[in-house]
Design a protein around this motif. Structure first.
Motif, PDB file in Angstrom:
ATOM      1  N   ILE A  22       0.829   7.978 -15.345  1.00 22.80           N
ATOM      2  CA  ILE A  22       0.270   6.365 -15.377  1.00 22.80           C
ATOM      3  C   ILE A  22       0.403   5.820 -16.876  1.00 22.80           C
ATOM      4  CG2 ILE A  22      -1.889   5.366 -15.558  1.00 22.80           C
ATOM      5  CD1 ILE A  22      -3.404   7.318 -13.816  1.00 22.80           C
ATOM      6  N   ALA A  23       0.660   6.385 -17.909  1.00 20.44           N
ATOM      7  CA  ALA A  23       0.858   5.697 -18.959  1.00 20.44           C
ATOM      8  C   ALA A  23       2.573   5.472 -18.966  1.00 20.44           C
ATOM      9  CB  ALA A  23       0.633   6.829 -20.271  1.00 20.44           C
ATOM     10  N   GLU A  24       3.321   6.271 -18.529  1.00 18.82           N
ATOM     11  CA  GLU A  24       4.630   5.870 -18.114  1.00 18.82           C
ATOM     12  C   GLU A  24       4.844   4.704 -17.445  1.00 18.82           C
ATOM     13  OE1 GLU A  24       6.668   9.277 -16.540  1.00 18.82           O
ATOM     14  OE2 GLU A  24       6.470  10.417 -18.385  1.00 18.82           O
ATOM     15  N   VAL A  35       0.926  -1.235  -0.128  1.00 18.40           N
ATOM     16  CA  VAL A  35      -0.333  -0.116  -0.110  1.00 18.40           C
ATOM     17  C   VAL A  35       1.045   1.174   0.091  1.00 18.40           C
ATOM     18  CG1 VAL A  35      -1.977   1.487   1.187  1.00 18.40           C
ATOM     19  CG2 VAL A  35      -1.944  -1.215   1.381  1.00 18.40           C
ATOM     20  N   ASP A  36       0.630   2.083  -1.088  1.00 15.68           N
ATOM     21  CA  ASP A  36       1.583   3.109  -1.171  1.00 15.68           C
ATOM     22  C   ASP A  36       0.574   4.640  -1.019  1.00 15.68           C
ATOM     23  OD1 ASP A  36       3.472   5.328  -1.816  1.00 15.68           O
ATOM     24  OD2 ASP A  36       2.483   5.254  -3.903  1.00 15.68           O
ATOM     25  N   VAL A  37       0.892   5.320   0.233  1.00 14.01           N
ATOM     26  CA  VAL A  37       0.374   6.418   0.573  1.00 14.01           C
ATOM     27  C   VAL A  37       1.409   7.425   0.896  1.00 14.01           C
ATOM     28  CG1 VAL A  37      -2.015   5.767   0.983  1.00 14.01           C
ATOM     29  CG2 VAL A  37      -0.445   5.633   2.865  1.00 14.01           C
ATOM     30  N   THR A  38       2.332   7.616   0.105  1.00 14.14           N
ATOM     31  CA  THR A  38       3.507   8.605   0.260  1.00 14.14           C
ATOM     32  C   THR A  38       3.446   9.988  -0.214  1.00 14.14           C
ATOM     33  OG1 THR A  38       4.529   7.521  -1.776  1.00 14.14           O
ATOM     34  CG2 THR A  38       5.012   6.493   0.501  1.00 14.14           C
ATOM     35  N   TRP A  47      -1.143  11.334  -9.573  1.00 15.86           N
ATOM     36  CA  TRP A  47      -0.763  10.495 -10.888  1.00 15.86           C
ATOM     37  C   TRP A  47      -1.747  10.790 -11.961  1.00 15.86           C
ATOM     38  CZ3 TRP A  47       2.464   6.573 -11.746  1.00 15.86           C
ATOM     39  CH2 TRP A  47       3.294   6.127 -10.655  1.00 15.86           C
ATOM     40  N   SER A  48      -0.814  11.712 -12.829  1.00  8.84           N
ATOM     41  CA  SER A  48      -1.869  12.210 -13.981  1.00  8.84           C
ATOM     42  C   SER A  48      -1.821  11.157 -15.084  1.00  8.84           C
ATOM     43  CB  SER A  48      -1.008  13.414 -14.471  1.00  8.84           C
ATOM     44  OG  SER A  48       0.303  13.016 -14.871  1.00  8.84           O
ATOM     45  N   SER A  86       6.366   8.077  -4.845  1.00  6.62           N
ATOM     46  CA  SER A  86       5.479   6.977  -5.298  1.00  6.62           C
ATOM     47  C   SER A  86       5.642   5.869  -6.221  1.00  6.62           C
ATOM     48  CB  SER A  86       4.013   7.599  -5.602  1.00  6.62           C
ATOM     49  OG  SER A  86       3.172   6.784  -5.914  1.00  6.62           O
ATOM     50  N   ARG A  87       6.250   6.587  -7.578  1.00  6.58           N
ATOM     51  CA  ARG A  87       6.586   5.855  -8.630  1.00  6.58           C
ATOM     52  C   ARG A  87       7.615   4.771  -8.352  1.00  6.58           C
ATOM     53  NH1 ARG A  87       7.901   7.515 -14.839  1.00  6.58           N
ATOM     54  NH2 ARG A  87       8.630   5.286 -15.654  1.00  6.58           N
TER      55      ARG A  87
END
Length: 245
Positions: free
Chosen positions: A84-86, A50-53, A79-80, A58-59
């Motif tokens: 997200i595509a990257e 779980v990532d809530v940083t 996260w645009s 984040s990536r």
């Protein structure tokens, strides 16, 4: 079977809320609680991360966890669509990653209603307010809302957004002006403003207490166990009972 969870961002506001909820789930054990100085290696023995940083961290967390075979639930903002595509191109095809820009049920319903309305109005702006300490702007929820509204308007032409070269007109996200307010006393608020001939429409959602996120968190923790690929949005976890735009 016990699910081993690593919680990245465990000491923040959302991390504390997640920790409390995870401790209440019978088949879950939190095996690692990561802070700013933690090593990514601490994620390696988890079935679920779980990532809530923070948007800047984040990536790397998501990529590391996905490459090591863990399911990943992302609650970090920022996260645009382009990010997200990257990410989609950098994780294994069989990874399971669920990104939730906002865990509030009211927020996702507000975004869904705004997405429906976007097809009928060409004058659209977003005003979002969050606590003074929020690190990113515009909010991930506002970015997601703008991107979904623009996608819903495919073939209808651009949004009417005059004078966007002026800084006071906000930041354009997917062609829609977004205005960010950061102030004390606010948890979260988003207002999507629509203008048409002889009328206006506003879709407003207010989060007045972090407890609003609890139901969405529980639904997401359940859904992420079987996610395959990269899935974005709480609306893809809920059965909204409507045909999406």
């Amino acid at each position: 079977m016990t699910i081993r969870v690593a919680l990245a961002g465990a000491h923040g506001t959302m991390g504390t809320l997640f920790d409390s909820i995870l401790s209440d789930i019978a088949d879950v054990e939190v095996v690692a609680r990561l802070g700013r100085s933690s090593s990514l290696d601490e994620l390696d023995h988890a079935d679920l991360v779980v990532d809530v940083t923070h948007p800047e961290a984040s990536r790397a967390i998501v990529e590391h966890a996905a490459r090591n075979g863990a399911q990943v639930l992302v609650g970090t903002s920022g996260w645009s669509e382009s990010r997200i595509a990257e990410l989609r191109g950098s994780i294994p095809d069989d990874a399971g990653v669920l990104i939730i820009p906002n865990f509030s049920l009211g927020s996702v319903l507000g975004t869904t209603l705004a997405t429906i309305a976007a097809r009928f109005y060409s004058s659209i702006e977003i005003v979002e307010s969050h606590r003074a300490s929020k690190a990113d702007s515009p909010s991930g929820t506002a970015v997601r809302t703008a991107e979904l509204m623009t996608a819903a308007r495919a073939g209808l032409g651009p949004v009417e957004a005059p004078h966007t070269e002026q800084r006071a007109r906000g930041q354009e996200v997917a062609g829609i002006p977004v205005h960010s307010v950061r102030r004390q006393g606010v948890v979260a608020r988003q207002e999507v403003l629509f203008g048409g001939t002889g009328e206006t429409l506003s879709v407003i959602h207010d989060t007045v207490d972090p407890s609003a996120y609890e139901r969405g968190i529980r639904l997401s923790l359940d859904a992420v166990r079987t996610v395959r690929g990269l899935v974005v949005g709480l609306e893809n976890v809920l059965d909204l009972g409507i045909t999406r735009a």
